[in-house]
Design a protein around this motif. Structure first.
Motif, PDB file in Angstrom:
ATOM      1  N   UNK A 281       0.814  -1.178   0.282  1.00  0.00           N
ATOM      2  CA  UNK A 281       0.001  -0.108  -0.143  1.00  0.00           C
ATOM      3  C   UNK A 281       0.768   1.404   0.278  1.00  0.00           C
ATOM      4  N   UNK A 282       2.156   1.153   0.654  1.00  0.00           N
ATOM      5  CA  UNK A 282       2.923   2.281   0.639  1.00  0.00           C
ATOM      6  C   UNK A 282       3.304   2.426  -0.823  1.00  0.00           C
ATOM      7  N   UNK A 283       3.759   1.486  -1.603  1.00  0.00           N
ATOM      8  CA  UNK A 283       4.134   1.320  -2.748  1.00  0.00           C
ATOM      9  C   UNK A 283       3.283   2.124  -3.796  1.00  0.00           C
ATOM     10  N   UNK A 284       1.967   1.841  -3.359  1.00  0.00           N
ATOM     11  CA  UNK A 284       0.908   2.345  -4.246  1.00  0.00           C
ATOM     12  C   UNK A 284       0.596   3.745  -4.138  1.00  0.00           C
ATOM     13  N   UNK A 285       1.357   4.350  -3.050  1.00  0.00           N
ATOM     14  CA  UNK A 285       1.175   5.783  -2.796  1.00  0.00           C
ATOM     15  C   UNK A 285       0.331   6.377  -1.743  1.00  0.00           C
TER      16      UNK A 285
END
Ligand code: FDA
Length: 305
Positions: A263-267
């Protein structure tokens, strides 16, 4: 069978003798998967590592159902110590805490005194504080305390539980305060007189209150490990052009860490709830009640010893 196990662990979570024994004998039975450690130093190390991965945190000094003033004051001191550690180590972390640990079952004056001490310190360090929601019998009192504190401080929020029938109305009533709310399914054993007994209805109500609070323009923390709810939130914010800085996802330490990082990678902002301290027993039992797979994990740990 699943419901029986859930009830069993929720029953165990309230056992005072086991709570005391657990404090004395330290983190056991795989509890360290869900609890960052027994000391603030250990918790700081864990938070630094989570922050390095881009995860925000809310730290919680474990403790609940305190029944004497001295202990409540000590609990407040631990929260203040945690706030100072956040400031000194420049951690990306908020603070979470429970009203029963501040003396809710003793007196309102004691809670307010401890909360003002904590919120003053938190304000000085730029730390946001979330008041966790406990069982139904403490819900109204917790909301009343939150309302009073919100008039005095802008760095305080609280939690509402989707399993309670009353929550939809609480979302409406609290809108006047423009609150930063964490929305959750609910972790305690409640009677069908006050809470939806059926998981399907809890999930529907969860979606409903997420939508209400976001469309009211308020900051919303969607705290769940449930992909269906996460996907629902993503679609909703897209449809209504709600910016990423009006909401965040939250999960518990040790649960679905790979999903947290994704979810962090998805922004998205992803906040991990990091509990620490010696009073880990009740928290650990509630995590076992939530998911039979967690019980299997614990049994494997015991058998290996
Ligand atoms: P639920 O337990 O229904 O799980 C739904 C689905 O998620 C599962 O079917 C599975 O697909 C997936 N899943 C769940 N766990 C998984 C795992 N370990 N591995 C893989 N998949 C998994 N409660 C409360 O009463 N007061 C409070 O103040 C808080 N505070 C709080 C803070 C934060 C940050 C969180 C995340 C949760 C809380 N809670 C809480 C707890 C909350 O009420 C609830 O009991 C738990 O989050 C479990 O519910 P879920 O929404 O995760 O879904």
């Amino acid at each position: 069978m699943e419901q029986l196990m859930r009830d069993f662990f929720l029953f165990l979570s309230k056992n005072k003798t086991l709570t005391k024994l657990a404090k004395r004998y330290g983190l056991r039975f795989g509890a360290s998967r869900f609890v960052a450690g027994e000391t603030i130093e250990r918790a700081v190390d864990v938070i630094k590592e989570l922050n390095r991965k881009g995860l925000a945190v809310t730290i919680d000094y474990l403790g609940e159902f305190v029944d004497n003033e001295q202990e409540a004051n000590e609990m407040a001191n631990h929260s203040i110590e945690a706030i100072r550690a956040i400031g000194e180590n420049k951690l990306n972390s908020q603070l979470s805490l429970k009203m029963t640990s501040m003396g809710l079952d003793i007196s309102d004056e004691l809670v307010m005194k401890n909360m003002r001490r904590i919120l003053d310190e938190a304000k000085a360090h730029g730390v946001f504080v979330t008041i966790d929601m406990e069982d139904y019998s403490r819900c109204q009192k917790t909301i009343d305390i939150f309302k009073q504190l919100k008039k005095e401080y802008d760095n305080v929020g609280t939690v509402l539980q989707a399993y309670l029938y009353r929550t939809e109305k609480d979302i409406e009533d609290l809108n006047a305060y423009h609150p930063n709310l964490r929305l959750v399914k609910g972790a305690y054993k409640e009677s069908p007189e006050v809470a939806f007994p059926d998981k399907k209805d809890v999930d529907e109500n969860f979606k409903k209150i997420i939508k209400m609070h976001l469309l009211n323009g308020n900051y919303t923390a969607v705290a769940t490990h449930d992909d269906a709810i996460i996907e629902y939130t993503k679609q909703l914010v897209k449809e209504h052009n709600i910016p990423n800085d009006q909401f965040e996802f939250q999960m518990l330490y040790g649960i679905r860490p790979e999903r947290q990082e994704q979810l962090v990678r998805e922004g998205y902002t992803m906040r991990v709830y990091v509990p620490y301290g010696t009073d880990w027993y009740g928290y650990f039992m509630r995590r076992l009640a939530e998911r039979p797979a967690n019980v299997a994990f614990v049994l494997k740990g015991i058998l290996k010893k």
